[in-house]
Design an enzyme around this catalytic site. Structure first.
Site, mmCIF file in Angstrom:
data_model
loop_
_atom_site.group_PDB
_atom_site.id
_atom_site.type_symbol
_atom_site.label_atom_id
_atom_site.label_comp_id
_atom_site.label_asym_id
_atom_site.label_seq_id
_atom_site.Cartn_x
_atom_site.Cartn_y
_atom_site.Cartn_z
ATOM 1 N N ASP A 16 0.821 -1.213 0.000
ATOM 2 C CA ASP A 16 0.000 0.000 0.000
ATOM 3 C C ASP A 16 0.856 1.264 0.000
ATOM 4 O OD1 ASP A 16 -2.371 1.441 0.101
ATOM 5 O OD2 ASP A 16 -3.206 0.237 1.736
ATOM 6 N N ASP A 52 -10.728 1.740 -3.345
ATOM 7 C CA ASP A 52 -11.294 1.426 -2.025
ATOM 8 C C ASP A 52 -12.812 1.419 -2.087
ATOM 9 O OD1 ASP A 52 -8.994 1.040 -0.660
ATOM 10 O OD2 ASP A 52 -8.913 3.017 0.260
#
Ligand code: GLA
Length: 737
Positions: free
Chosen positions: A478, A548
């Site tokens: 990430d 997301d």
């Protein structure tokens, strides 16, 4: 396929069955552009287009008063010699001058393609897949040499380009602009399609009309960004999915970029792309060289689906490197939306067990397993297990997960550090930040200075420890904030303009070292979802967590937009809980899976918490996915109807031999007494008889010329299913008329 050199005219013609790219030496010795488009006869001698015909206020050569750079089509234009458009490069010399003039020096043609040190690049699997032309240009006054690299691919309408800038003198030079390509189009009748957005709504296609003046997109965030993707399509206004001319340009780079089209008042268009020149400056001592990132330029005359299909196949075969290259991806279960950081070993095992029961293959432990990571104020930088949550360590947990019959994967965010971390307390100089100034935070975290080798080494050593100790088969990497105060503490003041680029080189270096040490790991990149989804990162991690936003309705749009430039096998897509965490919208479990199955597919919820009925559906979905994932992820993908334009959107995939296809039709808002639409399919064999979900039978030509109705006669038109419904059709054929 090859490169034909016409010695008399000093012209180079790169060609394969589909395209031609032609360049030659201009009257002043510079490398000029001659043609780019559909394949033309390679024996054709090409004229320089209208670079003669000097008009008032134009500047000309002393030796040739009729030739002006202002009108010339050029391959790597300089600053300061009468071409008033944006240059491809700029070099500051010791005497303060930025005027340079590159002239053709020599060429080399060879089979295959070289890699670019430290940067992602397309590669050949064998030398006969591509031919490369290197053109060396020199400016003897500045002591500058630029090598322009062009690779033509045998099976693809694609040219790969980059430039290598070398200091062949003794004085220091400073590169202030080093773009990867310039493409001078002889006319301006183009639109461009950019892919823009923000967190949670990435890669929305937006078409802009190009005309006089500058149209540009960029990133200055230190990553390629959700705001503007480093992929642009330059197209004719009437080009659609099925017909028309278009050129797709990808930058294989994950840092700051610029993509710019400049229409001049003579009706030409200059397209340029590369590292963003803003706050970029690169000192180059005698003997040193600088490599620009690569661009991949794809041409079609057959519409945007054809363009995307070539891109998908090229990325899968010549950019992605992984043990998972061209292999169906494991069906995973990620705990993030189920638990966030609030978990312990038993909770995790409980979720994993249910996943196994459903048929999941890989369990992924997301954020929260390390350091003092109980919330996002602490822990980043400390890559050792939090034993309060996981008393048996990551190794102990992974063993238990493996014993359940699941593979084990883990989340990391290696480029970041929290103030509350052992790493920051020990090494406050490891972060990026301007001296004596407060630092901007993002999600309460700071960015590690990956331009420093010792920082990358530290993180490598820590992660190596975790990975070597555990049976890890997947890593989600990430990157959850943009770079600000980009300054390398303690670094040379003259080299601060290199930090953004060195940072991303550090990221690539860490990826490369981990990839080499653990070749069996499947890497998935992520940046708060899809904020670093680019062709460069796919060289290291073959899939990217696309967004997301896991809402089924929104995901249709995000995945539709992403499919223009990136293969379905690179699109991380999961089924999450309903109502959705990002939008509050409720959809059925099937609506969610019918979108996620056009991606790498997985679940991101606690399957213990759904109804028994839904759990049975999940089992069916996983069975379906196991049967068809190879086709869904690697088949020929067609966009059929755009969610940005219609209430009914659709896409499909077709197998290479055209015997199997899967079509998805998504309805947005349910209307009473709604009209029936026909979705015309593509890519089928006209003469083949297909069965739809084992029931109805149609010939390929009928399905492509007439189509599938949105409501069949026997279905109730007053259906009460409501909004966001969808249908999946599996088409199979073994009969040809
Ligand atoms: C980012 C990612 C999410 C999740 C969280 C964890 O937002 O995009 O998928 O991993 O970080 O903190």
């Amino acid at each position: 396929m090859g490169v034909k050199y016409n010695d008399k005219e000093k012209q180079f013609h790169l060609f394969n069955e589909k395209i031609s790219y032609c360049l030659g030496v201009s009257p002043d010795g510079e490398v000029g552009h001659l043609f780019f488009g559909k394949r033309i006869n390679e024996d054709q001698t090409l004229p320089l287009l209208q670079s003669r015909g000097i008009r008032p206020l134009m500047c000309n050569l002393k030796e040739d008063e009729d030739y002006t750079k202002e009108l010339a089509l050029l391959e790597y234009p300089a600053f300061g010699n009468g071409d008033f458009r944006s240059p491809a490069y700029e070099v500051l010399q010791g005497n303060g001058s930025r005027v340079t003039n590159l002239t053709y020096h020599s060429y080399d043609i060879y089979s295959g393609k070289k890699s670019i040190p430290g940067l992602p690049a397309a590669y050949t699997n064998s030398d006969d897949e591509a031919t490369t032309l290197e053109i060396t240009c020199r400016d003897d006054v500045a002591g500058l040499e630029v090598v322009l690299f062009y690779t033509i691919w045998e099976k693809y309408p694609i040219i790969s380009r980059h430039a290598s800038i070398r200091n062949v003198g003794t004085d220091q030079l400073t590169i202030e602009r080093a773009l990867s390509c310039c493409i001078d189009f002889p006319d301006q009748d183009y639109n461009w399609l950019q892919f823009q957005g923000a967190w949670g709504r990435e890669r929305v296609p937006v078409e802009r009309n190009l005309s006089d003046g500058i149209t540009a997109i960029e990133s200055m965030r230190g990553h390629s960004s959700a705001n503007y993707n480093p992929f642009v399509i330059v197209k004719r206004a009437n080009t659609d999915e099925e017909n028309g001319e278009a050129i797709g340009i990808h930058l294989l780079y994950s840092g700051n970029f610029l993509a710019q089209a400049e229409g001049d008042v003579y009706g030409r268009l200059r397209f340029e792309m590369g590292i963003n020149p803003k706050w970029f400056s690169w000192p180059l001592k005698g003997g040193e060289s600088f490599e620009t990132p690569e661009v991949m330029i794809t041409y079609t005359k057959s519409g945007l689906n054809d363009l995307s299909q070539n891109i998908h196949s090229f990325i899968n075969n010549h950019i992605v490197r992984s043990n998972y290259k061209n292999k169906p991806r494991p069906i995973l279960l990620n705990n993030w939306e189920a638990t966030e950081m609030n978990f312990d070993e038993e909770k995790i095992l409980n979720i994993a067990r249910k996943g196994k029961e459903a048929g999941v293959e890989l369990f992924v432990l997301d954020d929260g397993w390390f350091g003092k990571r109980n919330n996002d104020y602490a822990g980043l930088g400390d890559w050792f297990v939090n034993t309060n949550k996981l008393p048996n360590g990551i190794a102990g947990l992974s063993k238990k997960i493996n014993e359940l019959g699941l593979k084990f994967g883990i989340w990391i965010e290696p480029e970041m550090v929290n103030e509350d971390s052992e790493l920051y307390r020990a090494h406050p100089d490891y972060v990026l930040g301007a001296p004596d100034r407060a630092r901007t935070l993002g999600r309460h975290q700071m960015v590690l200075d990956f331009s420093k080798k010792e920082v990358v080494d530290n993180i490598y050593d820590q992660l190596y420890g975790v990975f070597a100790d555990t049976d890890i088969s997947y890593v989600k990497w990430d990157m959850n904030r943009s770079i600000t105060e980009c300054y390398s503490l303690g670094g040379d003041p003259d080299k601060q303009g290199t930090v953004y680029h060195r940072y991303i080189m550090g990221v690539y270096d860490l990826y490369e070292r981990l990839r080499k040490a653990f070749p069996e790991i499947l890497f998935e990149s992520c940046s708060s979802g899809g904020s670093r989804f680019d062709a460069g990162i796919l060289h290291y991690a073959p899939q990217t967590w696309c967004s997301d936003d896991t809402d089924a309705r929104e995901r249709i749009r995000i995945q539709y937009g992403t499919s223009y430039g990136y293969p379905i096998s690179s699109i991380g897509a999961h089924v999450s809980a309903s109502p959705n965490l990002q939008t509050g919208r409720a959809t059925t479990i099937d609506a969610r899976a019918n979108v996620a199955c056009f991606g790498t597919f997985g679940y991101e919820l606690d399957l213990n918490e759904i109804s028994e009925e839904d759990f049975e559906r999940v089992k069916e979905q996983i069975k379906f996915m196991k049967e068809y994932r190879e086709l869904l992820q690697f088949g020929r993908f067609y966009r059929l109807s755009s969610p940005f334009k219609k209430n009914l959107s659709s896409w499909m995939v077709v197998s290479k031999d055209q015997s199997t296809a899967i079509v998805a039709i998504y309805k947005d808002i349910k209307q009473p007494n709604e009209p029936v639409s026909l979705i015309r399919l593509q890519g089928l064999k006209e003469t083949a008889l297909y069965t739809l979900n084992g029931e109805k039978e149609f010939y390929g030509d009928y399905l492509m010329e007439s189509g599938i109705p949105s409501i069949w006669n026997e279905e109730p038109w007053y259906a009460t299913e409501g909004d966001f419904t969808s249908k999946i059709y599996v088409l199979k054929s073994n009969v040809t008329k």
